[in-house]
Design a protein around this motif. Structure first.
Motif, PDB file in Angstrom:
ATOM      1  N   ASN A  34       0.783  -1.273   0.234  1.00  0.00           N
ATOM      2  CA  ASN A  34       0.095  -0.205   0.052  1.00  0.00           C
ATOM      3  C   ASN A  34       0.949   1.327   0.039  1.00  0.00           C
ATOM      4  O   ASN A  34       0.388   2.418   0.351  1.00  0.00           O
ATOM      5  CB  ASN A  34      -1.012  -0.024   1.208  1.00  0.00           C
ATOM      6  N   SER A  35       2.067   1.144  -0.216  1.00  0.00           N
ATOM      7  CA  SER A  35       3.045   2.390  -0.438  1.00  0.00           C
ATOM      8  C   SER A  35       2.786   3.169  -1.564  1.00  0.00           C
ATOM      9  O   SER A  35       3.034   4.435  -1.589  1.00  0.00           O
ATOM     10  CB  SER A  35       4.391   2.057  -0.001  1.00  0.00           C
ATOM     11  N   MET A  36       2.298   2.563  -2.845  1.00  0.00           N
ATOM     12  CA  MET A  36       2.041   3.384  -3.965  1.00  0.00           C
ATOM     13  C   MET A  36       0.660   3.185  -4.432  1.00  0.00           C
ATOM     14  O   MET A  36       0.316   2.075  -5.379  1.00  0.00           O
ATOM     15  CB  MET A  36       3.172   2.794  -5.024  1.00  0.00           C
ATOM     16  N   PRO A  37      -0.280   3.545  -3.713  1.00  0.00           N
ATOM     17  CA  PRO A  37      -1.734   2.903  -3.973  1.00  0.00           C
ATOM     18  C   PRO A  37      -2.358   3.490  -5.356  1.00  0.00           C
ATOM     19  O   PRO A  37      -3.386   3.226  -5.753  1.00  0.00           O
ATOM     20  CB  PRO A  37      -2.432   3.710  -2.778  1.00  0.00           C
ATOM     21  N   TYR A  38      -1.685   4.375  -5.886  1.00  0.00           N
ATOM     22  CA  TYR A  38      -1.946   4.974  -7.323  1.00  0.00           C
ATOM     23  C   TYR A  38      -1.714   4.096  -8.483  1.00  0.00           C
ATOM     24  O   TYR A  38      -1.914   4.218  -9.535  1.00  0.00           O
ATOM     25  CB  TYR A  38      -1.479   6.251  -7.481  1.00  0.00           C
ATOM     26  N   MET A  39      -0.762   3.144  -8.076  1.00  0.00           N
ATOM     27  CA  MET A  39      -0.457   1.919  -9.394  1.00  0.00           C
ATOM     28  C   MET A  39      -1.549   1.214  -9.642  1.00  0.00           C
ATOM     29  O   MET A  39      -2.329   0.913  -9.258  1.00  0.00           O
ATOM     30  CB  MET A  39       0.504   0.917  -8.587  1.00  0.00           C
ATOM     31  N   VAL A  53      -1.202   4.921 -13.888  1.00  0.00           N
ATOM     32  CA  VAL A  53      -1.359   5.564 -12.816  1.00  0.00           C
ATOM     33  C   VAL A  53      -2.550   6.057 -12.568  1.00  0.00           C
ATOM     34  O   VAL A  53      -3.517   6.758 -13.546  1.00  0.00           O
ATOM     35  CB  VAL A  53      -0.242   6.858 -12.823  1.00  0.00           C
ATOM     36  N   LEU A  54      -3.314   6.279 -11.578  1.00  0.00           N
ATOM     37  CA  LEU A  54      -4.782   6.619 -11.195  1.00  0.00           C
ATOM     38  C   LEU A  54      -4.574   8.224 -10.838  1.00  0.00           C
ATOM     39  O   LEU A  54      -4.193   8.580  -9.823  1.00  0.00           O
ATOM     40  CB  LEU A  54      -5.322   5.884 -10.032  1.00  0.00           C
ATOM     41  N   VAL A  55      -5.118   8.999 -11.958  1.00  0.00           N
ATOM     42  CA  VAL A  55      -5.042  10.419 -11.834  1.00  0.00           C
ATOM     43  C   VAL A  55      -6.452  10.873 -11.509  1.00  0.00           C
ATOM     44  O   VAL A  55      -6.537  12.053 -11.191  1.00  0.00           O
ATOM     45  CB  VAL A  55      -4.257  10.997 -13.130  1.00  0.00           C
ATOM     46  N   HIS A  56      -7.413  10.147 -11.384  1.00  0.00           N
ATOM     47  CA  HIS A  56      -8.684  10.736 -11.033  1.00  0.00           C
ATOM     48  C   HIS A  56      -9.552   9.412 -10.676  1.00  0.00           C
ATOM     49  O   HIS A  56      -9.106   8.230 -11.059  1.00  0.00           O
ATOM     50  CB  HIS A  56      -9.668  11.397 -12.168  1.00  0.00           C
ATOM     51  N   ASP A  57     -10.746   9.530 -10.088  1.00  0.00           N
ATOM     52  CA  ASP A  57     -11.265   8.192  -9.486  1.00  0.00           C
ATOM     53  C   ASP A  57     -11.838   7.519 -10.823  1.00  0.00           C
ATOM     54  O   ASP A  57     -12.142   6.324 -10.587  1.00  0.00           O
ATOM     55  CB  ASP A  57     -12.250   8.589  -8.511  1.00  0.00           C
ATOM     56  N   ASP A  58     -11.967   7.898 -11.807  1.00  0.00           N
ATOM     57  CA  ASP A  58     -12.213   6.997 -13.217  1.00  0.00           C
ATOM     58  C   ASP A  58     -11.497   7.246 -14.211  1.00  0.00           C
ATOM     59  O   ASP A  58     -12.036   7.105 -15.302  1.00  0.00           O
ATOM     60  CB  ASP A  58     -13.683   7.328 -13.428  1.00  0.00           C
ATOM     61  N   PHE A  59     -10.209   7.785 -13.977  1.00  0.00           N
ATOM     62  CA  PHE A  59      -9.338   8.022 -15.135  1.00  0.00           C
ATOM     63  C   PHE A  59      -8.183   7.480 -14.776  1.00  0.00           C
ATOM     64  O   PHE A  59      -7.490   7.583 -13.649  1.00  0.00           O
ATOM     65  CB  PHE A  59      -9.216   9.295 -15.645  1.00  0.00           C
ATOM     66  N   VAL A  60      -7.357   6.693 -15.788  1.00  0.00           N
ATOM     67  CA  VAL A  60      -5.987   6.182 -15.530  1.00  0.00           C
ATOM     68  C   VAL A  60      -5.076   6.587 -17.007  1.00  0.00           C
ATOM     69  O   VAL A  60      -5.644   6.745 -17.664  1.00  0.00           O
ATOM     70  CB  VAL A  60      -5.819   4.459 -15.729  1.00  0.00           C
ATOM     71  N   LYS A 119     -16.281   4.299 -10.803  1.00  0.00           N
ATOM     72  CA  LYS A 119     -15.334   4.875 -10.221  1.00  0.00           C
ATOM     73  C   LYS A 119     -14.523   3.955  -9.427  1.00  0.00           C
ATOM     74  O   LYS A 119     -15.102   2.823  -8.681  1.00  0.00           O
ATOM     75  CB  LYS A 119     -16.002   5.915  -9.389  1.00  0.00           C
ATOM     76  N   VAL A 120     -13.392   4.191  -9.000  1.00  0.00           N
ATOM     77  CA  VAL A 120     -12.506   3.392  -8.149  1.00  0.00           C
ATOM     78  C   VAL A 120     -13.193   3.784  -6.703  1.00  0.00           C
ATOM     79  O   VAL A 120     -13.059   5.001  -6.116  1.00  0.00           O
ATOM     80  CB  VAL A 120     -10.813   3.398  -8.476  1.00  0.00           C
ATOM     81  N   ASP A 121     -13.144   2.705  -5.935  1.00  0.00           N
ATOM     82  CA  ASP A 121     -13.358   3.017  -4.450  1.00  0.00           C
ATOM     83  C   ASP A 121     -12.064   3.339  -3.624  1.00  0.00           C
ATOM     84  O   ASP A 121     -11.298   2.601  -3.336  1.00  0.00           O
ATOM     85  CB  ASP A 121     -14.160   1.556  -3.705  1.00  0.00           C
ATOM     86  N   LEU A 122     -11.882   4.612  -3.519  1.00  0.00           N
ATOM     87  CA  LEU A 122     -10.476   5.167  -2.998  1.00  0.00           C
ATOM     88  C   LEU A 122     -10.356   4.910  -1.849  1.00  0.00           C
ATOM     89  O   LEU A 122     -11.413   4.829  -0.649  1.00  0.00           O
ATOM     90  CB  LEU A 122     -10.590   6.625  -3.241  1.00  0.00           C
ATOM     91  N   GLY A 123      -9.282   4.378  -1.033  1.00  0.00           N
ATOM     92  CA  GLY A 123      -9.031   4.282   0.427  1.00  0.00           C
ATOM     93  C   GLY A 123      -7.561   3.968   0.324  1.00  0.00           C
ATOM     94  O   GLY A 123      -6.614   4.492  -0.312  1.00  0.00           O
ATOM     95  N   ASN A 124      -7.205   3.110   1.667  1.00  0.00           N
ATOM     96  CA  ASN A 124      -5.729   2.986   1.849  1.00  0.00           C
ATOM     97  C   ASN A 124      -5.042   2.329   0.776  1.00  0.00           C
ATOM     98  O   ASN A 124      -3.762   2.456   0.482  1.00  0.00           O
ATOM     99  CB  ASN A 124      -5.468   2.109   3.017  1.00  0.00           C
ATOM    100  N   ALA A 126      -6.208   2.085  -2.622  1.00  0.00           N
ATOM    101  CA  ALA A 126      -6.154   2.923  -3.926  1.00  0.00           C
ATOM    102  C   ALA A 126      -6.543   4.307  -3.444  1.00  0.00           C
ATOM    103  O   ALA A 126      -7.181   4.594  -3.177  1.00  0.00           O
ATOM    104  CB  ALA A 126      -7.556   2.168  -4.447  1.00  0.00           C
ATOM    105  N   GLN A 127      -5.578   5.117  -4.375  1.00  0.00           N
ATOM    106  CA  GLN A 127      -5.544   6.707  -4.263  1.00  0.00           C
ATOM    107  C   GLN A 127      -5.000   7.190  -5.533  1.00  0.00           C
ATOM    108  O   GLN A 127      -4.339   6.624  -6.282  1.00  0.00           O
ATOM    109  CB  GLN A 127      -4.697   7.086  -3.173  1.00  0.00           C
ATOM    110  N   THR A 128      -5.460   8.527  -5.857  1.00  0.00           N
ATOM    111  CA  THR A 128      -4.986   8.960  -6.883  1.00  0.00           C
ATOM    112  C   THR A 128      -3.634   9.692  -6.539  1.00  0.00           C
ATOM    113  O   THR A 128      -3.253   9.913  -5.433  1.00  0.00           O
ATOM    114  CB  THR A 128      -5.954  10.245  -7.349  1.00  0.00           C
TER     115      THR A 128
END
Length: 519
Positions: A34-39, A53-60, A119-124, A126-128
């Motif tokens: 979980n150190s790079m949750p945008y991967m 890379v996750l740059v928005h909750d529904d865009f890679v 949309k990605v369910d953001l949390g520990n 998964a993050q943008t």
């Protein structure tokens, strides 16, 4: 499942000449959980194909060269460090925004946005991550990461990360043997053993907690002691295009979060295209079988599946199919190619010289008009042969099943290729029992990937059993009739947690009848 192994491999390893798309992390270390949750793992039918890379909750954000015409990207996996584990969120790709000026990696503009179906369910997990709003500084310390090869192991199941530095652009251009595009950054891979290699494509170069670049290419696939720096697309030069593209698809109240300086700071983790898939493809090509694999199955008795067809490209098996009329083979729409298939009937071994074999050319293809390679529905196609097959004990037609199948019905599927999901190739046609799974149960297991009523799901009788990459187009046979066409499966071949998915033939009987009648 889609299986253009040979074409893909040749394209990756040969067509670019001096340059090679990015792939393995060299001299790196395992990234903390979980150190790079945008991967993001950007995947095709075969599994992991590129980083993102996750740059928005529904865009890679990823590299444009990751999209192959015959090897389309299908979904992404977010929120996992280990691609062999069935973790993370699996979300289908709804739309692809390749930069309008992209032609090839040599010319630049190697950047693409992927709009997700939900949309990605953001949390520990998964993050943008924000994008850089200024040029990177020469000598600045950055990180790049991936799931590919290391120097000591053929593959790495765990995400690995390595520190690298930004290289002076003029110095980079002086040592490169070809002119570099104007929109690139150089980092790592020069006067060091650290950097990326074939497969990390599309993964982010992260400096100071922001995305500075995307993995684009390196020199001649040399990864350990290269003479030229690794090359990344400069994200800063595309901020306006990225913002406009996302704004076109995103509600106003969430548009500006991508460029906010107040975003929560996260650990740096770029990602990569794993060479696990690439090495497997290489094994398949070297052993003369580009496609199909049946995992956990058994040898089919000779001539026991006389309807089976092998669709081949330059003598290499690519997809399966079923003979439904003497001059027509039923297969999957995603198996369509620009050229002509060679269709082999009556074979048990694809390498042996068998007297029972009959060989034809596919002179015309009829993909279903509702098929779109960005979606999974209507994945069915008919191929017209150049002549009529002679029906023998080894070559027979198969009827088409009508009506819906009830779960848990017992069926069977077959194919040629990898029998253990590890590069062990079959020498003869393999088959495996399939248990039909109820639609609702299948949808729950697939989560973010829609399972339409025109699809049917199946799992093995026990353990890891089913089809995988290359069995595409082969028939699901129930009660002696073709009930489905192999369409797609999950990241691990035959894993019941992501059931195998077939196109339901009964939903297309009228269309099939129309094509056969008119041709």
């Amino acid at each position: 499942m889609l299986a253009l192994h040979k074409l893909l491999l040749l394209h990756l390893l040969a067509s670019l000449g001096l340059i090679a798309d990015g792939s393995k992390i060299i001299d790196g270390e395992i990234a903390p959980e979980n150190s790079m949750p945008y991967m993001v793992s950007v995947q095709t039918w075969l599994g992991h194909n590129c980083g993102g890379v996750l740059v928005h909750d529904d865009f890679v954000l990823t590299a444009a060269h990751c999209e192959e015409p015959q090897f389309p990207l299908k979904w992404v996996v977010v929120g996992t460090n280990n691609l062999k584990e069935n973790k993370g969120q699996v979300i289908q790709i709804k739309k692809k925004y390749m930069h309008p000026s992209y032609e090839n990696v040599e010319s630049g503009n190697d950047i693409m946005l992927l709009k997700l179906s939900s949309k990605v369910d953001l949390g520990n997990e998964a993050q943008t991550i924000p994008l850089a709003t200024a040029e990177a500084n020469v000598g600045q310390s950055c990180r790049v990461a991936g799931w590919g090869r290391t120097e000591s192991k053929m593959t790495s199941e765990d995400l690995r990360v390595v520190n690298i530095s930004i290289i002076d652009p003029e110095a980079c251009r002086r040592v490169w043997p070809i002119p570099l595009p104007s929109d690139v950054i150089c980092a790592g891979g020069y006067e060091t053993t650290k950097g990326f290699c074939q497969g990390d494509s599309g993964g982010p170069l992260v400096c100071g907690g922001k995305v500075v670049g995307l993995v684009s290419f390196n020199h001649e696939k040399i990864c350990k002691y290269p003479d030229q720096p690794n090359v990344y697309t400069d994200v800063f030069k595309y901020l306006a295009w990225i913002k406009v593209t996302i704004k076109h698809e995103t509600p106003r109240d969430t548009q500006d979060v991508l460029f906010s300086e107040k975003l929560q700071k996260v650990w740096i983790r770029p990602d990569t295209m794993t060479t696990i898939v690439l090495l497997l493809l290489l094994l398949l090509v070297l052993n003369g079988a580009d496609g199909s694999r049946i995992v956990g199955g058994r040898d089919a008795a000779p001539a026991s599946r006389p309807y089976m067809a092998s669709l081949q490209i330059r003598g290499q098996h690519n997809c399966g199919g079923a003979l439904v009329r003497e001059d027509f083979v039923l297969t999957a729409a995603h198996c369509q190619i620009r050229g002509q298939y060679t269709v082999v009937l009556g074979g048990d071994s694809l390498t042996a010289d068998e007297a029972t074999k009959q060989e034809f050319r596919a002179v015309r293809s009829f993909p279903h008009p509702g098929y779109n390679d960005n979606e999974n529905e209507n994945d069915i196609m008919l191929l017209k042969l150049n002549a009529r097959a002679s029906l023998t004990q080894a070559v027979q037609l198969i009827g088409l099943k009508s009506g819906r199948m009830k779960a848990p019905g017992q069926c069977l599927t077959a194919g040629w290729g990898d029998i253990a999901d590890n590069g062990t190739l079959a020498t003869r046609l393999q088959e495996v029992n399939v248990t039909i799974l109820a639609q609702r149960r299948c949808q729950r297991r697939w989560r973010g990937v829609p399972i339409a009523r025109t699809m049917v799901c199946g799992i093995g009788d026990g353990g890891i059993q089913g089809f995988c990459s290359g069995d595409s187009g082969g028939p699901l046979v129930c009660e002696g009739e073709a009930a489905g066409v192999v369409s797609f499966s999950g990241r691990q071949c035959g894993n019941p947690r992501t059931p195998d998915v077939y196109t339901r033939i009964s939903s297309f009987r009228e269309w099939i009848a129309d094509v056969l009648r008119d041709n």
